[in-house]
Design an enzyme around this catalytic site. Structure first.
Site, short mmCIF file in Angstrom:
data_model
loop_
_atom_site.label_atom_id
_atom_site.label_comp_id
_atom_site.label_asym_id
_atom_site.label_seq_id
_atom_site.Cartn_x
_atom_site.Cartn_y
_atom_site.Cartn_z
N GLN A 118 -13.26 50.20 53.36
CA GLN A 118 -12.81 51.13 52.19
C GLN A 118 -13.88 51.85 51.53
O GLN A 118 -13.65 52.85 51.07
CB GLN A 118 -12.63 49.98 50.89
CG GLN A 118 -12.36 50.41 49.61
CD GLN A 118 -11.12 51.07 49.28
OE1 GLN A 118 -10.06 50.45 49.02
NE2 GLN A 118 -10.97 52.43 49.32
N HIS B 64 -6.42 55.50 56.57
CA HIS B 64 -6.31 56.33 55.39
C HIS B 64 -6.93 57.67 55.81
O HIS B 64 -7.93 57.82 55.91
CB HIS B 64 -6.87 55.75 54.60
CG HIS B 64 -6.30 54.56 53.73
ND1 HIS B 64 -6.20 53.25 54.48
CD2 HIS B 64 -5.71 54.19 52.40
CE1 HIS B 64 -5.61 52.41 53.55
NE2 HIS B 64 -5.26 52.84 52.56
N ASP C 265 1.65 50.59 49.44
CA ASP C 265 0.38 50.70 49.29
C ASP C 265 -0.04 49.58 48.34
O ASP C 265 -1.00 48.88 48.49
CB ASP C 265 0.11 52.23 48.68
CG ASP C 265 -1.52 52.49 48.95
OD1 ASP C 265 -2.12 51.76 49.65
OD2 ASP C 265 -1.76 53.74 48.69
N TRP D 240 -5.41 50.56 41.56
CA TRP D 240 -4.83 51.87 41.75
C TRP D 240 -3.22 52.01 41.29
O TRP D 240 -3.02 53.17 41.04
CB TRP D 240 -4.65 52.08 43.05
CG TRP D 240 -5.90 52.33 44.07
CD1 TRP D 240 -6.98 53.32 44.02
CD2 TRP D 240 -6.86 51.06 44.50
NE1 TRP D 240 -7.90 53.15 44.55
CE2 TRP D 240 -7.91 51.51 44.97
CE3 TRP D 240 -6.30 49.75 44.84
CZ2 TRP D 240 -8.90 50.72 45.56
CZ3 TRP D 240 -7.29 48.78 45.46
CH2 TRP D 240 -8.66 49.49 45.97
N GLU E 15 -6.48 61.51 52.32
CA GLU E 15 -5.93 60.91 50.84
C GLU E 15 -6.62 61.83 49.81
O GLU E 15 -7.47 61.12 49.03
CB GLU E 15 -5.86 59.43 50.70
CG GLU E 15 -5.05 59.23 49.54
CD GLU E 15 -5.30 57.76 49.24
OE1 GLU E 15 -5.80 56.79 49.76
OE2 GLU E 15 -4.61 57.13 48.30
N HIS F 185 2.33 49.67 54.79
CA HIS F 185 1.27 50.10 54.30
C HIS F 185 1.01 49.42 52.97
O HIS F 185 1.71 49.83 52.06
CB HIS F 185 0.99 51.68 53.93
CG HIS F 185 -0.35 52.18 53.61
ND1 HIS F 185 -1.28 52.86 54.20
CD2 HIS F 185 -1.11 51.61 52.46
CE1 HIS F 185 -2.35 53.09 53.72
NE2 HIS F 185 -2.54 52.24 52.61
N HIS G 250 -1.93 46.67 50.41
CA HIS G 250 -3.37 46.07 50.16
C HIS G 250 -3.12 44.74 49.63
O HIS G 250 -3.11 44.46 48.26
CB HIS G 250 -4.28 47.21 49.65
CG HIS G 250 -4.47 48.29 50.00
ND1 HIS G 250 -5.50 48.64 50.71
CD2 HIS G 250 -3.74 49.50 50.01
CE1 HIS G 250 -5.74 49.82 51.12
NE2 HIS G 250 -4.36 50.54 50.93
FE FE2 Z 1 -3.86 52.44 51.31
#
Ligand code: FE2
Length: 429
Positions: free
Chosen positions: A152, A210, A309, A315, A213, A57, A59
């Protein structure tokens, strides 16, 4: 008979001692005492030889963008999504490719050779999708890159997300993603799970959403994801990423969900670094950890893999492409401290992760892809404890990275007494 490459006297993750012979891009033999000559030999005596790390996982479209155009002040998931929305119109094809390739170089140095990356499909230009499809081709000689179509901003919530997501799948994106907890209503979230799973079934693709979350214990889209997995015959092909709401759910309800997840062979992908950083931000004290129920999932036989991630993006302001950091944090947050559980944490960033991604030619066995990493550690537990040095990384039969031994560096500095390797007897349960 002769081989192209021979890795001698290594210790495999299961404790066996073996030589690994490689011809071309494949492993030819895994057994002790191989005597046939090889063009190149690596001495792995006393070291752990593992199949490569696998990040299930990530991005890659946002990685290494930290500070662009500003940093995330609140540290929340929602500000991260807003910040990414500010950056998206400023992205260029070349900048996304450059950052992704730079990250892939970090990954190779860390022995991370298989990555599943989500890619945002809510930009009408599909710029990130085109860029990452390009990156996938460029890194194919050394990294297995799997792309997930990820709406997203919400499959229904963002007006053009549905059309763009389907277009991304038409362009060759491998896996169907989603974000049901971010839709406008619970009902829209439920519908998005159903439509996206139907799309995956129609196209013969895997699903990785996802899912839930959030710290909201009433975010229960995992229930629909389990239902659709069963209804559409997608067993063993669906993963729920994050599932953080399960941390906060009522225990009785969770006790109903876990066996249903196991029955549907639905895998879980928690992301310990990000979950512990982003969840519980609205709590005072006690403050929830926010990571999903990993030990309980394992006890039900549910497949679990740890993902990274984010690295240096809206993030998450840290990260190094080191899946041993991920395993280290996951072990702590889920309190997986028994020897068996610590070894499991290593599997959750290697073999279990590869299994969830469906990587059939992965592993240290004859006929498998000749990708592996020599770690300066005696066993998987020590590898996690030390976040061990990657002494050698081999990708498809080629030596692609080396690093100096930490022990020899310390010895050269006259500080050999500080060397922290310690196993005399491997720990037993
Ligand atoms: Fe993610």
């Amino acid at each position: 008979m002769s081989f192209d490459l021979l890795v001698k006297n290594g210790t495999l993750p299961d404790g066996r001692k073996a030589d690994i012979a490689i011809t071309g891009e494949k492993i030819t033999a895994v057994e002790p005492g191989i005597t046939a000559p090889a063009r190149q030999t690596i001495d792995a005596a006393g070291q752990l030889v593992s199949p490569p790390f696998v990040d299930p996982h990530f991005h890659m479209d946002s990685t290494l963008s930290y500070g662009l155009p500003r940093i995330n002040k609140s540290g929340t998931l929602l500000e991260g999504i807003n910040l990414w929305g500010e950056l998206k119109p400023l992205l260029t094809h070349q900048a996304v490719i450059s950052r992704a390739l730079a990250y892939c170089d970090w990954a190779v140095a860390q022995g991370l050779l298989c990555i599943r990356t989500h890619v945002d499909t809510c930009d009408d230009r599909l710029l990130a999708v085109e860029a990452l499809l390009d990156v996938k081709k460029q890194v194919a000689p050394y990294i297995d890159l799997q792309l997930v179509a990820f709406p997203q901003d919400g499959y229904f919530r963002s007006p053009t997300a549905k059309a763009n997501t389907l277009r991304a799948l038409d362009m060759g994106v491998d896996v169907v993603g989603g974000i049901p907890h971010f839709e406008r209503t619970m009902e829209d979230g439920r519908r998005s799970v159903t439509e996206l799973c139907e799309e995956a079934a129609k196209r013969g693709l895997r699903v990785d959403m996802h899912c839930d979350e959030t710290d909201d214990p009433l975010s229960r889209h995992i229930e629909q994801l389990i239902y659709e997995t069963q209804r559409l015959g997608l067993q063993n092909r669906v993963a729920g990423s994050h599932l953080t709401s399960m941390h906060s759910m009522d225990n009785y309800y969770a006790s109903k969900l876990l066996p249903l997840m196991a029955e549907a062979q639905l895998a879980a992908i928690p992301n310990p670094l990000i979950n512990i950083m982003l969840q519980g931000r609205h709590d005072t004290y006690p403050k929830r950890r926010g990571m999903t129920r990993v030990p309980e999932m394992l006890s039900y036989g549910i497949k679990v893999a740890f993902g990274q991630d984010c690295v240096l993006d809206p993030w998450y302001s840290l990260g190094t492409a080191d899946m041993l950091d991920v395993a280290f944090m996951g072990l702590h947050v889920a309190q997986l401290s028994s020897p068996a559980n610590m070894r499991k944490c290593f599997e959750m960033v290697t073999t279990d992760s590869a299994s969830i991604m469906g990587l059939e030619d992965y592993g240290l066995a004859p006929g498998k892809k000749a990708s592996l990493v020599v770690l300066e550690a005696s066993d998987p537990i020590e590898a996690i404890r030390l976040r061990a040095t990657r002494l050698a990384v081999i990708a498809r039969g080629k030596l692609v990275a080396t690093a100096p031994s930490r022990a020899s560096t310390l010895a050269l500095a006259g500080r050999a007494g500080l060397v922290t390797r310690r196993h005399i007897v491997p720990p037993q349960d």
